[in-house]
Write an enzyme that holds these catalytic residues in place. Structure first.
Site, short mmCIF file in Angstrom:
data_model
loop_
_atom_site.label_atom_id
_atom_site.label_comp_id
_atom_site.label_asym_id
_atom_site.label_seq_id
_atom_site.Cartn_x
_atom_site.Cartn_y
_atom_site.Cartn_z
N PRO A 2 -3.31 17.48 31.50
CA PRO A 2 -2.05 17.15 32.16
C PRO A 2 -1.23 16.17 31.31
O PRO A 2 -1.77 15.26 30.70
CB PRO A 2 -2.50 16.50 33.47
N GLU A 3 0.08 16.39 31.30
CA GLU A 3 0.96 15.54 30.52
C GLU A 3 1.71 14.59 31.46
O GLU A 3 1.50 14.61 32.68
CB GLU A 3 1.91 16.40 29.70
#
Length: 295
Positions: free
Chosen positions: A2-3
């Site tokens: 996840p960013e």
């Protein structure tokens, strides 16, 4: 992994549940994730009040009374599931481009909150991490002390980007993925920002600065593109291809706005550009870009 937009979406989803909540009981169903859980983890959390819920780069931060901070990193496959909050059905804050784990044997840590709500950390691949750190040592912790500025913060601007990239012989893509340069960016949003700024991922990072070290127009365009793509992704609730919903039950829809990421062979969306989105590999990661308009 996840960013920043996905992690920020998780933070915003957790905020109304956790802010001011008291942890009645904590369960650690295994002794470790990526690293061993903190010593006496469950006992140290029992009875603690959560004063604030923050984020630094891709790390979630929960400030606890008593002067400690719980650091949580989602890793490659981690997610947080909420149950029993205001009688709602189970929900999972955040929306991700890649699928998260299903409830069951990969539920490794459970927090039981006063009032009946539970938060469950699920991580099939166990690359996530949970740590407890004294508040006054947070900025000097090895995971956080070398992070660059937040890309949506006031200290991230073209002059800064030119300064840190001046003289760097690495590619622009590699520089932006370096968490010491800018915190929280990952492969998806770097590809998207470079396309918006019409900059090649192969371009040398040093070309963001003039010989005197001043920012070029490329640096100005890139900062604007990074900020725009992150803000739009956060508003959309992140990127989800499946059924991973935010706390309000809505899906993340930013994947429908991808210009180049995972769109190899599709027409470039840039106005009047005749190019086709291509895929190359840089540092063992897929890079998607338009060879025609990204120079």
């Amino acid at each position: 992994m996840p960013e920043l937009p996905e992690v920020e979406t998780v933070r915003r989803g957790l905020l109304p549940v956790l802010q001011g909540a008291v942890i009645e009981q904590a369960e650690a169903r295994r002794p470790d994730l990526r690293w061993p859980l903190p010593e006496n983890f469950a006992d140290r959390l029992a009875g603690r009040r959560i004063e604030a819920v923050g984020r630094r780069a891709k790390y979630l931060l929960a400030d606890l009374d008593g002067g400690e901070v719980l650091i949580l990193h989602l890793g490659m496959s981690g997610s947080i599931r909420i149950e029993g909050w205001e009688g709602s059905r189970a929900s999972r804050p955040g929306a991700f481009h890649h699928p998260r784990g299903a409830p069951g044997p990969h539920d490794h840590v459970v927090l039981h909150l006063a009032g009946g709500a539970t938060l469950t950390f699920n991580d099939p691949r166990r690359f996530g991490a949970i740590l407890l750190v004294p508040y006054d040592r947070l900025d000097s912790h090895p995971l956080l002390r070398n992070l660059g500025p937040e890309p949506l913060g006031n200290t991230f601007h073209a002059a800064y980007l030119a300064e840190v990239c001046a003289g760097r012989r690495t590619s622009l893509k590699a520089a932006l993925l370096d968490q010491k340069v800018v915190a929280g960016l990952g492969n998806i949003y770097v590809c998207e920002a470079l396309n918006r700024a019409r900059l090649s991922p192969r371009r040398l990072a040093s070309t963001l600065a003039t010989r005197s070290g001043a920012p070029t127009l490329r640096a100005e365009r890139l900062v604007v593109a990074i900020r725009d793509v992150l803000r739009e992704a956060i508003l959309a609730g992140g990127s989800s291809l499946r059924d991973h919903r935010r706390v309000d039950g809505e899906l993340g829809y930013f994947q429908h706005a991808f210009r180049v990421y995972d769109r190899e062979g599709k027409a470039c969306p840039t106005y009047r550009c005749p190019g086709t989105v291509a895929r190359i590999v840089q540092s063992a990661r897929s890079t998607f870009f338009c060879p025609k308009c990204q120079r």
